[in-house]
Design a protein around this motif. Structure first.
Motif, PDB file in Angstrom:
ATOM      1  N   ASP A 216       0.879  -1.210  -0.117  1.00 15.91           N
ATOM      2  CA  ASP A 216      -0.131   0.059  -0.077  1.00 15.91           C
ATOM      3  C   ASP A 216       1.047   1.232   0.083  1.00 15.91           C
ATOM      4  O   ASP A 216       1.910   1.291   0.795  1.00 15.91           O
TER       5      ASP A 216
ATOM      6  N   GLU B 158      -1.635  -0.874  -4.076  1.00 18.77           N
ATOM      7  CA  GLU B 158      -2.838   0.105  -3.948  1.00 18.77           C
ATOM      8  C   GLU B 158      -2.470   1.318  -3.407  1.00 18.77           C
ATOM      9  O   GLU B 158      -1.456   1.575  -2.563  1.00 18.77           O
TER      10      GLU B 158
ATOM     11  N   TYR C 138      -3.425   5.027  -1.629  1.00 14.85           N
ATOM     12  CA  TYR C 138      -4.392   5.762  -0.931  1.00 14.85           C
ATOM     13  C   TYR C 138      -3.754   7.216  -0.835  1.00 14.85           C
ATOM     14  O   TYR C 138      -2.760   7.547  -0.190  1.00 14.85           O
TER      15      TYR C 138
ATOM     16  N   HIS D  95      -7.184   5.197  -4.478  1.00 15.41           N
ATOM     17  CA  HIS D  95      -8.361   5.400  -3.450  1.00 15.41           C
ATOM     18  C   HIS D  95      -8.049   7.102  -2.732  1.00 15.41           C
ATOM     19  O   HIS D  95      -7.027   7.354  -2.597  1.00 15.41           O
TER      20      HIS D  95
ATOM     21  N   SER E 240      -6.361   0.235   4.952  1.00 13.43           N
ATOM     22  CA  SER E 240      -5.708  -0.336   3.885  1.00 13.43           C
ATOM     23  C   SER E 240      -5.311  -1.788   4.300  1.00 13.43           C
ATOM     24  O   SER E 240      -5.409  -2.000   5.684  1.00 13.43           O
TER      25      SER E 240
END
Length: 524
Positions: free
Chosen positions: A105, A134, A136, A156, A182
């Motif tokens: 993340d 991912e 964020y 995100h 997350s």
């Protein structure tokens, strides 16, 4: 977007491995020489302090006592630095036996930075090649433009204000908010102004194949003008001290370009929120919790650094305040879980701030008091003082030359000396903010391209320069002190003026930028 950080590694994720013991062919000869001059400086410094202490005991003058205390604290810092760097070795690269594949993340906290800065960073994040990952975007300013940008890139978007939550604990609270929402095995933190290289995850993930590794900090790099007037490059710290910290398992997190293991963060309750900034304190807690910190000595991102003295003051005040709050209220000497070697590594940074904010002002004021009072404990022993102190200084210079070869240690020393006003205020503030009271956090670089004047920040420096120019003349004309004492002290006055002159010139001279390093073009 300008220059990407130069990647010096091959395709495999690297590991930092210590070479053979001292004296081996793989060890640079200059580090063996640094040890020799370190030992020489410590012996000469001790001899000087013993001699000076006898004179101070005989005189019992309060200015002399303060001067001796300042000299003793400086010597203590030299002892800690020598000990912490004694085992310094060359890093070499090795390949892990297997290439682990962790879910990562990427947390990008922001809070009101200019949109073009956030946009440049997020577009660079989009080009990161590693998967699975991912992203964020943690927006404490609840900006609709940032939300639209993040969503357009497939990231995100999380915002505490939009979620109805208070912005408690500033950046650390924001990161903990993102951590709780997350799920990745590893967490990469990137500040909103840090442009990452596409290979950043590939370079850092491999370290976590070792189960004891809790965090990995990459070297910091910045977009800087020609000459780097405020020494933001900080080669001494990033290219020597952090390598030493790595070998003592006391790597200091710098808050960006740093990767954490989620399990390690969960064990200490998340990102540390006791201090203003989460970086140093989080790594401090992880080290005391038994986790291994690793320093990767190559830059994998590049960001903004303060371009004005006001920005430098703001940044260094917060760094010093956080560090000294740990020194006063959670000192490494009494921190459970830290080895003696780890304690000394953390103390080096703390003592450097203490020396800048407390010791150097004593050195700046001592000659002025001599001009005014006409008294000194070394009166009549000036030659002995010059020989002993001079030998100690020469050995220290040689130690720094070999230990920090090519790292501009003189510039680092001058900057540390010149930041005494902001460090002194931060040390005082640290005493006023014990556990349970937290200072106010202010985001850095909200106006990164501002070029407003900062002359009033130089008032302490200009005041000292004026006094060191005028008082010798007054003392000679008015008979305040013996001519030989005035002459002897004028050497120190000239040195102090030379030290402070660099910062004055840095403010006076307008910096020039190479196009590839001009953030106004990079973030356009």
């Amino acid at each position: 977007m300008g220059e990407s950080p130069r990647l010096l590694l091959g395709a495999a994720s690297p590991l930092l491995v210590v070479v053979d013991p001292a004296g081996s062919p793989g060890e640079p000869a200059r580090w063996r020489e640094a040890r020799f001059f370190s030992l020489t400086a410590l012996v000469l410094g001790l001899a000087y302090l013993i001699w000076l202490g006898r004179l101070v005991l005989a005189s019992r003058g309060s200015p002399d006592i303060f001067f001796f205390a300042a000299e003793s604290l400086s010597y203590l810092l030299l002892c800690l630095l020598s000990y912490s760097t004694w085992r310094l070795r060359s890093p070499r690269l090795g390949n892990p036996e297997s290439q682990p594949r962790f879910a990562v993340d990427i947390l990008v906290p922001c809070c009101g930075e200019p949109l073009e800065i956030i946009q440049t960073t997020l577009k660079a994040v989009q080009r990161i090649t590693y998967h699975p990952r991912e992203v964020y975007v943690l927006d404490d300013a609840a900006s609709e433009a940032v939300a639209a940008l993040a969503q357009s890139l497939g990231f995100h978007y999380l915002s505490r204000p939009q979620a109805g939550l208070p912005r408690a604990d500033s950046k650390s609270g924001n990161l903990n908010f993102g951590l709780s929402r997350s799920r990745g095995d590893l967490i990469l933190v990137l500040d909103a102004d840090q442009v990452p290289a596409p290979e950043i995850l590939n370079r850092l993930v491999g370290f976590f194949g070792q189960s004891q590794v809790g965090y990995v900090q990459s070297k910091q790099a910045f977009f800087l003008p020609e000459g780097d007037p405020f020494y933001n490059r900080d080669k001494v710290f990033y290219e020597t001290i952090q390598l030493s910290n790595d070998q003592g398992n006391a790597v200091i997190s710098c808050g960006s370009g740093v990767m954490y293991r989620r399990q390690a963060l969960q064990e200490i309750g998340g990102f540390a929120s006791w201090n203003l900034l989460e970086d140093f304190t989080t790594s401090y807690e992880l080290a005391s919790g038994g986790w291994r910190g690793v320093y990767h000595p190559h830059a994998l991102s590049r960001g903004l650094a303060p371009a004005t003295l006001a920005g430098v003051y703001h940044q260094r005040f917060q760094w010093c305040l956080d560090t000294m709050r740990l020194f006063f209220w959670d000192n490494p000497l009494f921190k459970s879980g830290l080895s003696w070697r780890q304690k000394t590594h953390f103390l080096v940074v703390m003592m450097s701030y203490l020396t800048s904010g407390v010791v150097f002002p004593v050195f700046y004021a001592a000659p002025l008091l001599v001009y005014w009072r006409g008294q000194s404990c070394v009166l009549g022993d000036e030659l002995t003082y010059g020989v002993l102190r001079g030998a100690y200084v020469v050995a220290t210079i040689l130690m720094f030359r070999y230990l920090f070869f090519g790292k501009e240690p003189l510039r680092q020393f001058k900057m540390l000396c010149s930041l005494f006003p902001v460090h002194a205020l931060a040390i005082l503030a640290a005493l006023l903010y014990p556990p349970g009271r937290k200072p106010v956090y202010r985001v850095n670089n909200l106006q990164p391209f501002a070029s407003h004047g900062t002359w009033w920040h130089l008032a302490p420096h200009l005041g000292f320069i004026f006094l060191h120019v005028s008082l010798p003349v007054l003392a000679l004309c008015l008979g305040w002190a013996e001519p030989r004492l005035i002459f002897f002290n004028s050497i120190f006055s000239a040195f102090i003026i030379w030290i402070m002159g660099d910062l004055v010139l840095a403010v006076l001279i307008r910096p020039t930028w190479r196009p590839a390093m001009d953030p106004r073009q990079v973030y356009a």
